[in-house]
Design an enzyme around this catalytic site. Structure first.
Site, mmCIF file in Angstrom:
data_model
loop_
_atom_site.group_PDB
_atom_site.id
_atom_site.type_symbol
_atom_site.label_atom_id
_atom_site.label_comp_id
_atom_site.label_asym_id
_atom_site.label_seq_id
_atom_site.Cartn_x
_atom_site.Cartn_y
_atom_site.Cartn_z
ATOM 1 N N PRO A 1 -19.408 42.232 2.141
ATOM 2 C CA PRO A 1 -20.601 42.400 2.296
ATOM 3 C C PRO A 1 -21.401 43.102 1.172
ATOM 4 O O PRO A 1 -20.848 43.941 0.316
ATOM 5 C CB PRO A 1 -20.824 43.204 3.604
ATOM 6 C CG PRO A 1 -19.252 43.914 3.484
ATOM 7 C CD PRO A 1 -18.434 42.996 2.595
ATOM 8 N N ASN B 1 -12.964 49.162 -10.158
ATOM 9 C CA ASN B 1 -13.622 49.227 -11.573
ATOM 10 C C ASN B 1 -13.737 50.644 -12.027
ATOM 11 O O ASN B 1 -13.139 51.402 -11.820
ATOM 12 C CB ASN B 1 -15.126 48.753 -11.129
ATOM 13 C CG ASN B 1 -15.917 49.407 -10.372
ATOM 14 O OD1 ASN B 1 -16.139 50.528 -10.376
ATOM 15 N ND2 ASN B 1 -16.075 48.908 -9.283
ATOM 16 N N LYS C 1 -32.892 41.512 -3.453
ATOM 17 C CA LYS C 1 -32.432 42.506 -2.365
ATOM 18 C C LYS C 1 -33.654 42.951 -1.545
ATOM 19 O O LYS C 1 -33.242 43.845 -0.394
ATOM 20 C CB LYS C 1 -31.464 43.573 -3.021
ATOM 21 C CG LYS C 1 -30.185 42.934 -3.473
ATOM 22 C CD LYS C 1 -29.158 43.910 -3.642
ATOM 23 C CE LYS C 1 -27.952 43.156 -4.483
ATOM 24 N NZ LYS C 1 -26.905 44.066 -4.492
ATOM 25 N N ASP D 1 -17.635 43.381 -5.677
ATOM 26 C CA ASP D 1 -18.235 41.815 -4.992
ATOM 27 C C ASP D 1 -17.018 40.977 -4.203
ATOM 28 O O ASP D 1 -17.571 40.563 -3.402
ATOM 29 C CB ASP D 1 -19.047 41.152 -6.004
ATOM 30 C CG ASP D 1 -20.178 41.870 -6.719
ATOM 31 O OD1 ASP D 1 -20.982 42.734 -5.741
ATOM 32 O OD2 ASP D 1 -20.425 41.901 -7.968
ATOM 33 N N LYS E 1 -32.833 41.658 -9.169
ATOM 34 C CA LYS E 1 -32.089 42.434 -7.973
ATOM 35 C C LYS E 1 -33.327 42.925 -7.035
ATOM 36 O O LYS E 1 -32.907 42.933 -5.941
ATOM 37 C CB LYS E 1 -30.883 43.316 -8.339
ATOM 38 C CG LYS E 1 -29.771 42.681 -8.865
ATOM 39 C CD LYS E 1 -28.949 43.591 -9.718
ATOM 40 C CE LYS E 1 -27.527 42.813 -10.035
ATOM 41 N NZ LYS E 1 -26.694 43.595 -11.128
ATOM 42 N N PHE F 1 -28.890 50.524 -7.629
ATOM 43 C CA PHE F 1 -28.737 50.777 -8.713
ATOM 44 C C PHE F 1 -28.449 49.397 -9.563
ATOM 45 O O PHE F 1 -28.021 48.561 -8.640
ATOM 46 C CB PHE F 1 -27.625 51.587 -9.190
ATOM 47 C CG PHE F 1 -27.975 53.150 -9.480
ATOM 48 C CD1 PHE F 1 -28.270 53.947 -8.441
ATOM 49 C CD2 PHE F 1 -27.904 53.444 -10.513
ATOM 50 C CE1 PHE F 1 -28.671 55.141 -8.466
ATOM 51 C CE2 PHE F 1 -28.049 55.223 -10.749
ATOM 52 C CZ PHE F 1 -28.606 55.909 -9.718
HETATM 53 O O1 PMT Z 1 -19.471 56.353 -11.259
HETATM 54 P P1 PMT Z 1 -20.117 56.396 -12.812
HETATM 55 O O2 PMT Z 1 -19.020 56.329 -13.515
HETATM 56 O O3 PMT Z 1 -20.920 57.951 -12.917
HETATM 57 O O4 PMT Z 1 -21.089 55.208 -13.394
HETATM 58 C C1 PMT Z 1 -22.334 55.007 -12.762
HETATM 59 C C2 PMT Z 1 -22.716 53.611 -12.336
HETATM 60 C C3 PMT Z 1 -22.826 52.504 -13.819
HETATM 61 C C4 PMT Z 1 -21.419 52.851 -11.554
HETATM 62 C C5 PMT Z 1 -23.904 53.771 -11.423
HETATM 63 O O5 PMT Z 1 -25.050 54.240 -12.204
HETATM 64 C C6 PMT Z 1 -24.361 52.176 -11.152
HETATM 65 O O6 PMT Z 1 -25.049 51.563 -11.733
HETATM 66 N N1 PMT Z 1 -23.734 51.751 -10.026
HETATM 67 C C7 PMT Z 1 -24.087 50.417 -9.385
HETATM 68 C C8 PMT Z 1 -23.373 49.708 -10.121
HETATM 69 C C9 PMT Z 1 -23.277 48.116 -9.739
HETATM 70 O O7 PMT Z 1 -22.339 47.595 -9.255
HETATM 71 O O8 PMT Z 1 -24.207 47.492 -9.858
HETATM 72 P P2 PMT Z 1 -24.589 45.730 -9.163
HETATM 73 O O9 PMT Z 1 -25.338 45.318 -10.181
HETATM 74 O O10 PMT Z 1 -23.060 45.367 -8.962
HETATM 75 O O11 PMT Z 1 -25.025 46.266 -7.763
HETATM 76 C C10 PMT Z 1 -26.379 46.358 -7.582
HETATM 77 C C11 PMT Z 1 -26.622 47.143 -6.369
HETATM 78 O O12 PMT Z 1 -26.100 46.711 -5.116
HETATM 79 C C12 PMT Z 1 -26.128 48.696 -6.602
HETATM 80 O O13 PMT Z 1 -26.976 49.625 -5.969
HETATM 81 C C13 PMT Z 1 -24.767 48.543 -5.686
HETATM 82 O O14 PMT Z 1 -24.416 49.870 -5.160
HETATM 83 C C14 PMT Z 1 -25.023 47.478 -4.576
HETATM 84 N N2 PMT Z 1 -24.122 46.753 -4.096
HETATM 85 C C15 PMT Z 1 -23.607 45.837 -4.743
HETATM 86 C C16 PMT Z 1 -22.782 45.115 -4.330
HETATM 87 C C17 PMT Z 1 -21.985 45.035 -3.008
HETATM 88 N N3 PMT Z 1 -21.163 44.471 -2.478
HETATM 89 N N4 PMT Z 1 -22.713 46.120 -2.178
HETATM 90 C C18 PMT Z 1 -23.673 46.730 -2.613
HETATM 91 O O15 PMT Z 1 -24.343 47.685 -1.927
#
Ligand code: PMT
Length: 406
Positions: free
Chosen positions: A307, A212, A343, A281, A339, A325
């Site tokens: 995971p 991504n 979580k 994911d 979320k 995040f």
């Molecule tokens: O890296 P940059 O270009 O500076 O951009 C920053 C960012 C937008 C990537 C960052 O600020 C951000 O939002 N990161 C989380 C992005 C994300 O994938 O969000 P999500 O909604 O898919 O996941 C939610 C949370 O679960 C996140 O904390 C993620 O790290 C965590 N996660 C998600 C999936 C997974 N399999 N394992 C995880 O730990």
């Protein structure tokens, strides 16, 4: 008002001198400031005071033998050495100082001192002639030159009836000195923070992968801000082109599975976990061994779930203060709140992506939610936002630790 040592990890080594009788009081003084104290006794120390006494006051099993299957199974000596944030030896006898000065590892305590990266503090206690002896003075100078801190000895009447320098400092003075040494240098001083950043790469074949647009900038800025706030920071980073912030330990990984394994290896030692990585994911069910050849007009890939690293951390018991995040393109608050709940997080930082914000750009806008509250951190460059976020994490973490204290 005591200096707060809540959850600070002090390893107390007790040497074989008459001042060992003060060790239980020292443990008590450290614990009333909130410190987690584990005690290691030399064999000689057990001639002056029983392990049971120190077990009772520390609330922890006392460690004695180096080559003991039972103690190694409970908490191995390397684990204990890593656990310690500071090693204090009180009383430090002439013999112990000599062994430490020469790097001996012939019992558990000296082995731990060699195996630990934690600062070492000694409270010497011995007869005044022994202290004044050139051999002991040379050992003290060698240890000090190596960065070991010596507290005392004090002057006064000694157990042997002589008067002079050689008395161990009183437990209260030692506890105060340790508290001053461990005093937080910033809002997260002495805390260990584990952060994930960047994208993950999920291989499809030897030359292709799914990924991504995360550049790692947000996570790296959070790591820098946490370090500035005094924390010991470990950053687990997906593939990005950024250099690790100064003073931050950076472990580089590629796939979500590698990131998950690195987090599992590090998480037990951290106080705060922040997941800023954009973890894929899904990954290919079976990455091809050889380059996938161009064949039909369409190609179907079978993907399987990765995971969820953040959810796994939040489900641990005990668990660190866990911050996630959320990157959303619509209904920022609704998606982030669900979320946070799903979580089981302590906090979530939600960013709306697109319109020059979020992925792979210099600016971001964060709305932070936690159970029962929220704060808009506004729109700014990522370092400014990271500093605001870390300030808030410090506040909420302190509130959570305060609430958990009996
Ligand atoms: O890296 P940059 O270009 O500076 O951009 C920053 C960012 C937008 C990537 C960052 O600020 C951000 O939002 N990161 C989380 C992005 C994300 O994938 O969000 P999500 O909604 O898919 O996941 C939610 C949370 O679960 C996140 O904390 C993620 O790290 C965590 N996660 C998600 C999936 C997974 N399999 N394992 C995880 O730990």
């Amino acid at each position: 008002m005591y200096t707060d040592l809540t959850q600070r990890r002090v390893l107390l080594g007790v040497g074989g001198g008459i001042a060992a009788y003060k060790a239980p009081d020292l443990v008590r003084r450290l614990r009333e400031r909130g410190a987690d104290v584990r005690v290691v006794m030399t064999e000689a120390a057990t001639a002056f005071i029983t392990p049971l006494t120190l077990q009772a006051v520390s609330g922890r099993a006392v460690h004695q033998a180096l080559l003991s299957a039972e103690s190694e199974a409970a908490m191995g000596h390397i684990e204990l050495a890593r656990w310690a944030e500071l090693v204090l030896i009180a009383p430090a006898t002439a013999d112990l100082m000599a062994r430490l000065a020469h790097g001996h590892a012939n019992d558990l305590l000296t082995t731990l001192c060699l195996a630990s990266a934690a600062p070492l503090v000694l409270a010497p206690a011995m007869n005044r002639q022994m202290w004044a002896h050139p051999a002991t003075q040379a050992n003290a100078a060698a240890l000090a030159a190596r960065g070991v801190t010596l507290l005392g000895p004090a002057e006064g009447e000694q157990a042997c009836g002589e008067v002079g320098a050689g008395r161990m400092l009183e437990p209260l003075a030692l506890a105060e000195a340790i508290a001053a040494r461990l005093a937080p240098a910033g809002p997260l001083g002495g805390r260990r923070v584990l952060i994930t950043a960047g994208p993950t790469r999920e291989p499809l074949d030897p030359v292709r992968y799914l990924t991504n647009r995360s550049s790692g900038r947000m996570g790296y800025a959070v790591a820098r801000a946490a370090r500035e706030a005094g924390a010991e920071v470990t950053l687990i980073s997906g593939p990005v082109t950024l250099a690790a912030p100064a003073g931050v330990e950076c472990l580089r990984v590629e796939s979500a599975a590698e990131m998950a394994a690195a987090v599992r290896a590090q998480v037990a030692a951290c106080d705060i976990f922040i997941g800023a990585a954009a973890v894929a994911d899904y990954r290919a069910a079976t990455p091809a061994e050889h380059k996938i050849k161009k064949q039909g007009e369409t190609l179907t890939l079978e993907l399987v779930r990765n995971p969820d690293i953040l959810a796994e951390v939040a489900a641990r018991d005990p668990r660190p203060f866990t911050v996630g995040f959320a990157a959303e393109t619509d209904d920022l608050t609704g998606h982030a709140a669900s979320k946070l709940r799903a979580k089981g997080l302590d906090m979530i930082a939600a960013n709306r992506v697109g319109a020059g914000l979020g992925f792979d750009v210099a600016h971001n806008a964060l709305l932070v939610l936690w159970p029962g509250g929220d704060r808009d951190l506004g729109e700014a460059d990522k370092l400014t936002l990271a500093r605001r976020l870390i300030e808030l994490v410090g506040e909420r973490y302190a509130a959570a630790v305060g609430a958990a204290r009996p």
